[in-house]
Structure formats: C-alpha cells, structure tokens
Motif scaffolding. Structure first.
Motif, PDB file in Angstrom:
ATOM      1  N   SER A  59       0.816  -1.214   0.000  1.00  0.00           N
ATOM      2  CA  SER A  59       0.000   0.000   0.000  1.00  0.00           C
ATOM      3  C   SER A  59       0.849   1.263   0.000  1.00  0.00           C
ATOM      4  O   SER A  59       0.352   2.334  -0.337  1.00  0.00           O
ATOM      5  N   LYS A  61       3.051   1.841  -2.073  1.00  0.00           N
ATOM      6  CA  LYS A  61       3.296   2.153  -3.485  1.00  0.00           C
ATOM      7  C   LYS A  61       2.020   2.458  -4.263  1.00  0.00           C
ATOM      8  O   LYS A  61       2.087   2.686  -5.463  1.00  0.00           O
ATOM      9  N   CYS A  62       0.869   2.435  -3.610  1.00  0.00           N
ATOM     10  CA  CYS A  62      -0.376   2.710  -4.341  1.00  0.00           C
ATOM     11  C   CYS A  62      -0.818   4.151  -4.082  1.00  0.00           C
ATOM     12  O   CYS A  62      -0.268   4.842  -3.237  1.00  0.00           O
ATOM     13  N   ASN A  63      -1.831   4.574  -4.802  1.00  0.00           N
ATOM     14  CA  ASN A  63      -2.271   5.963  -4.712  1.00  0.00           C
ATOM     15  C   ASN A  63      -3.439   6.175  -3.757  1.00  0.00           C
ATOM     16  O   ASN A  63      -3.562   7.229  -3.164  1.00  0.00           O
ATOM     17  N   SER A  64      -4.326   5.201  -3.640  1.00  0.00           N
ATOM     18  CA  SER A  64      -5.479   5.373  -2.766  1.00  0.00           C
ATOM     19  C   SER A  64      -5.985   4.005  -2.322  1.00  0.00           C
ATOM     20  O   SER A  64      -5.537   2.970  -2.813  1.00  0.00           O
ATOM     21  N   GLU A  69      -5.950  -2.452  -0.926  1.00  0.00           N
ATOM     22  CA  GLU A  69      -4.682  -3.066  -1.325  1.00  0.00           C
ATOM     23  C   GLU A  69      -4.248  -4.091  -0.277  1.00  0.00           C
ATOM     24  O   GLU A  69      -3.751  -5.164  -0.613  1.00  0.00           O
ATOM     25  N   ILE A 116      -0.521   3.300   3.466  1.00  0.00           N
ATOM     26  CA  ILE A 116      -0.957   4.359   2.556  1.00  0.00           C
ATOM     27  C   ILE A 116      -0.596   5.730   3.124  1.00  0.00           C
ATOM     28  O   ILE A 116      -0.363   6.683   2.397  1.00  0.00           O
ATOM     29  N   ARG A 119       3.301   6.677   2.318  1.00  0.00           N
ATOM     30  CA  ARG A 119       3.776   6.716   0.930  1.00  0.00           C
ATOM     31  C   ARG A 119       4.415   8.055   0.637  1.00  0.00           C
ATOM     32  O   ARG A 119       4.129   9.071   1.263  1.00  0.00           O
ATOM     33  N   GLU A 121       4.805  11.218  -1.598  1.00  0.00           N
ATOM     34  CA  GLU A 121       3.937  11.976  -2.486  1.00  0.00           C
ATOM     35  C   GLU A 121       4.637  12.188  -3.824  1.00  0.00           C
ATOM     36  O   GLU A 121       5.808  12.554  -3.866  1.00  0.00           O
ATOM     37  N   LYS A 122       3.926  11.943  -4.917  1.00  0.00           N
ATOM     38  CA  LYS A 122       4.473  12.148  -6.256  1.00  0.00           C
ATOM     39  C   LYS A 122       4.160  13.568  -6.690  1.00  0.00           C
ATOM     40  O   LYS A 122       3.031  14.009  -6.604  1.00  0.00           O
ATOM     41  N   LYS A 123       5.169  14.261  -7.167  1.00  0.00           N
ATOM     42  CA  LYS A 123       4.962  15.666  -7.549  1.00  0.00           C
ATOM     43  C   LYS A 123       4.877  15.821  -9.038  1.00  0.00           C
ATOM     44  O   LYS A 123       5.283  15.110  -9.838  1.00  0.00           O
TER      45      LYS A 123
END
Length: 123
Positions: A59, A61-64, A69, A116, A119, A121-123
């Motif tokens: 989780s 590596k997942c987004n939501s 997950e 989750i 994780r 944050e991807k920018k």
C-alpha cells in the motif's frame, strides 16, 4: 503488471521476515529461553507482523484505498497458505482455519491503512 510486481516483492518481504523470525523463535525455544504458551503467542505475533509488513509495503506504493490493497494482499497470502496446506498437509476447514483467515485479513487491512499514510507523495 505493476500491481503483480508490487505484490510479488511484498510477498517476498513477508515470507522472508516470517522465515527469519520463525527460525529465531525456534532457536530460542530450543535453548529454553522461551517456552510453552508464550512461544505460541510469539509465533502468532510473528505471522501477524509479517503479513502487516507485506501489506504495508504494497500500500506504500499505491495511490489510494490502502485498506483495499491490504485486503488484496491478504487474500493472495491466504490463498498461498491454503494451497500449501492443501497440497502439503491434510487440509480441513474448521474453526481454527477460520480464525487464522480472519487474523490474516485483519492484519493485512491494518497494514494497508498504515502503509498508505507513509507513501511518498508524487509531484
């Protein structure tokens, strides 16, 4: 494909941690540092921790929906354990197996919910 890769890597983390901690606990039991009911408790805690760790890794590596997950990881792990038990030992569906399944699913869901939140944050 990315989901299968994440599950596979997390599954390996989970199995390796389960085997290492089980080996350590068995060695401690062999030299009589721990014994009896406390040893059984530590084995169950080991299983819960290993599944929590694997679900945490998935989780992260997942987004939501970390809980979902974690649930998927718990179902894959439960399927693996059930098949191993079916082909390797005499499998029987009883109350003990049901409790084991619930513990696996709950710990994997909690691992997913915690993962989750850790994780990047991807920018």
């Amino acid at each position: 494909m990315n989901f299968i890769k994440n599950i596979g890597v997390s599954f390996i983390y989970s199995i390796v941690s389960l085997l290492v901690f089980t080996f350590i606990l068995t060695f401690l039991n062999y030299i009589n540092v721990i014994s009896g009911g406390f040893f059984v408790f530590l084995l169950i805690f080991n299983m819960v921790f290993s599944i929590f760790l694997g679900s945490f890794m998935v989780s992260k590596k997942c987004n939501s929906n970390g809980w979902f997950e974690g649930l998927k990881f718990g179902c894959v792990f439960l399927l693996f354990v059930s098949l191993l038990d079916y082909f390797g030992f005499s499998f029987s569906f009883n109350l003990k197996f049901l409790m084991f399944s619930i513990i696996i699913l709950v710990s994997s869901i909690f691992g997913g919910m915690v993962g989750i939140n850790f994780r990047k944050e991807k920018k």
